[in-house]
Design a protein around this motif. Structure first.
Motif, PDB file in Angstrom:
ATOM      1  N   ARG A  30       0.847  -1.187   0.000  1.00  0.00           N
ATOM      2  CA  ARG A  30       0.000   0.000   0.000  1.00  0.00           C
ATOM      3  C   ARG A  30       0.888   1.245   0.000  1.00  0.00           C
ATOM      4  N   ASP A  31       0.286   2.402  -0.247  1.00  0.00           N
ATOM      5  CA  ASP A  31       1.012   3.662  -0.149  1.00  0.00           C
ATOM      6  C   ASP A  31       1.529   3.844   1.274  1.00  0.00           C
ATOM      7  N   PRO A  32       2.679   4.480   1.436  1.00  0.00           N
ATOM      8  CA  PRO A  32       3.234   4.652   2.787  1.00  0.00           C
ATOM      9  C   PRO A  32       2.401   5.601   3.647  1.00  0.00           C
ATOM     10  N   VAL A  33       2.381   5.289   4.927  1.00  0.00           N
ATOM     11  CA  VAL A  33       1.752   6.121   5.948  1.00  0.00           C
ATOM     12  C   VAL A  33       2.881   6.578   6.866  1.00  0.00           C
ATOM     13  N   THR A  34       2.965   7.869   7.136  1.00  0.00           N
ATOM     14  CA  THR A  34       4.000   8.405   8.011  1.00  0.00           C
ATOM     15  C   THR A  34       3.463   8.483   9.431  1.00  0.00           C
ATOM     16  N   MET A  35       4.246   7.988  10.375  1.00  0.00           N
ATOM     17  CA  MET A  35       3.802   7.968  11.776  1.00  0.00           C
ATOM     18  C   MET A  35       4.987   8.044  12.716  1.00  0.00           C
ATOM     19  N   TRP A  36       4.671   8.233  13.978  1.00  0.00           N
ATOM     20  CA  TRP A  36       5.700   8.214  15.009  1.00  0.00           C
ATOM     21  C   TRP A  36       6.117   6.775  15.280  1.00  0.00           C
ATOM     22  N   VAL A  37       7.360   6.603  15.682  1.00  0.00           N
ATOM     23  CA  VAL A  37       7.914   5.295  16.010  1.00  0.00           C
ATOM     24  C   VAL A  37       8.714   5.432  17.293  1.00  0.00           C
ATOM     25  N   VAL A  38       8.627   4.423  18.145  1.00  0.00           N
ATOM     26  CA  VAL A  38       9.411   4.436  19.381  1.00  0.00           C
ATOM     27  C   VAL A  38      10.138   3.114  19.564  1.00  0.00           C
ATOM     28  N   ARG A  39      11.202   3.228  20.315  1.00  0.00           N
ATOM     29  CA  ARG A  39      11.977   2.050  20.718  1.00  0.00           C
ATOM     30  C   ARG A  39      11.785   1.875  22.220  1.00  0.00           C
ATOM     31  N   ALA A  40      11.477   0.654  22.618  1.00  0.00           N
ATOM     32  CA  ALA A  40      11.417   0.304  24.038  1.00  0.00           C
ATOM     33  C   ALA A  40      12.236  -0.973  24.190  1.00  0.00           C
ATOM     34  N   GLY A  41      13.351  -0.866  24.867  1.00  0.00           N
ATOM     35  CA  GLY A  41      14.256  -2.007  24.969  1.00  0.00           C
ATOM     36  C   GLY A  41      14.823  -2.333  23.600  1.00  0.00           C
ATOM     37  N   ASP A  42      14.730  -3.592  23.204  1.00  0.00           N
ATOM     38  CA  ASP A  42      15.239  -4.022  21.909  1.00  0.00           C
ATOM     39  C   ASP A  42      14.137  -4.182  20.875  1.00  0.00           C
ATOM     40  N   HIS A  43      13.023  -3.490  21.096  1.00  0.00           N
ATOM     41  CA  HIS A  43      11.881  -3.595  20.190  1.00  0.00           C
ATOM     42  C   HIS A  43      11.481  -2.222  19.658  1.00  0.00           C
ATOM     43  N   VAL A  44      10.823  -2.242  18.501  1.00  0.00           N
ATOM     44  CA  VAL A  44      10.332  -1.036  17.847  1.00  0.00           C
ATOM     45  C   VAL A  44       8.808  -1.145  17.772  1.00  0.00           C
ATOM     46  N   TYR A  45       8.130  -0.016  18.068  1.00  0.00           N
ATOM     47  CA  TYR A  45       6.668  -0.024  18.137  1.00  0.00           C
ATOM     48  C   TYR A  45       6.060   1.157  17.386  1.00  0.00           C
ATOM     49  N   VAL A  46       4.843   0.943  16.913  1.00  0.00           N
ATOM     50  CA  VAL A  46       3.995   2.000  16.385  1.00  0.00           C
ATOM     51  C   VAL A  46       2.597   1.802  16.954  1.00  0.00           C
ATOM     52  N   ARG A  47       1.814   2.883  16.903  1.00  0.00           N
ATOM     53  CA  ARG A  47       0.420   2.861  17.350  1.00  0.00           C
ATOM     54  C   ARG A  47      -0.424   3.691  16.401  1.00  0.00           C
ATOM     55  N   SER A  48      -1.684   3.340  16.332  1.00  0.00           N
ATOM     56  CA  SER A  48      -2.647   4.132  15.582  1.00  0.00           C
ATOM     57  C   SER A  48      -3.342   5.097  16.537  1.00  0.00           C
ATOM     58  N   VAL A  49      -3.303   6.381  16.236  1.00  0.00           N
ATOM     59  CA  VAL A  49      -3.996   7.376  17.060  1.00  0.00           C
ATOM     60  C   VAL A  49      -5.485   7.040  17.140  1.00  0.00           C
ATOM     61  N   LYS A  50      -6.026   6.479  16.065  1.00  0.00           N
ATOM     62  CA  LYS A  50      -7.441   6.125  16.024  1.00  0.00           C
ATOM     63  C   LYS A  50      -7.693   4.711  16.519  1.00  0.00           C
ATOM     64  N   GLY A  51      -6.671   4.080  17.080  1.00  0.00           N
ATOM     65  CA  GLY A  51      -6.819   2.732  17.591  1.00  0.00           C
ATOM     66  C   GLY A  51      -7.077   1.729  16.477  1.00  0.00           C
ATOM     67  N   PRO A  52      -7.682   0.595  16.805  1.00  0.00           N
ATOM     68  CA  PRO A  52      -7.950  -0.447  15.814  1.00  0.00           C
ATOM     69  C   PRO A  52      -8.875   0.002  14.679  1.00  0.00           C
ATOM     70  N   ASP A  53      -9.544   1.124  14.841  1.00  0.00           N
ATOM     71  CA  ASP A  53     -10.413   1.645  13.776  1.00  0.00           C
ATOM     72  C   ASP A  53      -9.659   2.489  12.763  1.00  0.00           C
ATOM     73  N   GLY A  54      -8.383   2.779  13.000  1.00  0.00           N
ATOM     74  CA  GLY A  54      -7.604   3.586  12.074  1.00  0.00           C
ATOM     75  C   GLY A  54      -7.462   2.881  10.729  1.00  0.00           C
ATOM     76  N   PRO A  55      -7.577   3.624   9.635  1.00  0.00           N
ATOM     77  CA  PRO A  55      -7.522   3.005   8.303  1.00  0.00           C
ATOM     78  C   PRO A  55      -6.269   2.174   8.041  1.00  0.00           C
ATOM     79  N   TRP A  56      -5.090   2.688   8.383  1.00  0.00           N
ATOM     80  CA  TRP A  56      -3.870   1.922   8.106  1.00  0.00           C
ATOM     81  C   TRP A  56      -3.816   0.665   8.966  1.00  0.00           C
ATOM     82  N   TYR A  57      -4.327   0.758  10.192  1.00  0.00           N
ATOM     83  CA  TYR A  57      -4.315  -0.402  11.085  1.00  0.00           C
ATOM     84  C   TYR A  57      -5.238  -1.491  10.544  1.00  0.00           C
ATOM     85  N   ARG A  58      -6.422  -1.099  10.102  1.00  0.00           N
ATOM     86  CA  ARG A  58      -7.358  -2.074   9.525  1.00  0.00           C
ATOM     87  C   ARG A  58      -6.753  -2.712   8.283  1.00  0.00           C
ATOM     88  N   ALA A  59      -6.094  -1.906   7.445  1.00  0.00           N
ATOM     89  CA  ALA A  59      -5.485  -2.431   6.223  1.00  0.00           C
ATOM     90  C   ALA A  59      -4.376  -3.431   6.543  1.00  0.00           C
TER      91      ALA A  59
END
Length: 123
Positions: A30-59
């Motif tokens: 799909r087309d890229p979505v730009t978002m914030w990314v964080v590192r916690a320990g040795d892992h990388v995470y992202v979140r949807s501001v709109k939660g599970p209903d966010g379009p990119w998350y559903r996709a």
């Protein structure tokens, strides 16, 4: 689970933003979505501001894999739902990294956003 290489983990964790492309059911990106990314320990995470209903998350739900680009690193990834036990560390990482955006960062610290926390794993 494939672990991140040290330099890739550092570069992605230090990047201000990440471009995420999820795969469609047919394997195309799909087309890229730009978002914030964080590192916690040795892992990388992202979140949807709109939660599970966010379009990119559903996709992302169709294949749970895709590609990311951040901090000069491009990597094929698998999207894994984070365990609720990881949420506190991810919250702290968002506050630490993006706390200067006080009115915005709170949107990724809601219960709705937490429910969409994804750990990005190298493929």
């Amino acid at each position: 689970m494939t672990t991140w290489k040290g330099s890739d983990l550092e570069q992605i964790g230090a990047a201000e933003e990440l471009d995420l492309q999820s795969e469609r059911a047919d394997g195309t990106l799909r087309d890229p979505v730009t978002m914030w990314v964080v590192r916690a320990g040795d892992h990388v995470y992202v979140r949807s501001v709109k939660g599970p209903d966010g379009p990119w998350y559903r996709a992302m739900q169709s294949r749970h894999q895709g590609r990311i680009e951040a901090g000069g690193v491009q990597q094929e990834v698998t999207f894994r739902e984070a365990d609720p036990g990881e949420y506190a560390d991810v919250d702290a990482a968002y506050r630490d990294k993006y706390g200067r955006y006080t009115s915005i960062v709170e949107h990724v610290l809601t219960d709705r956003a937490r429910a969409s926390t994804l750990r990005l794993e190298r493929r």
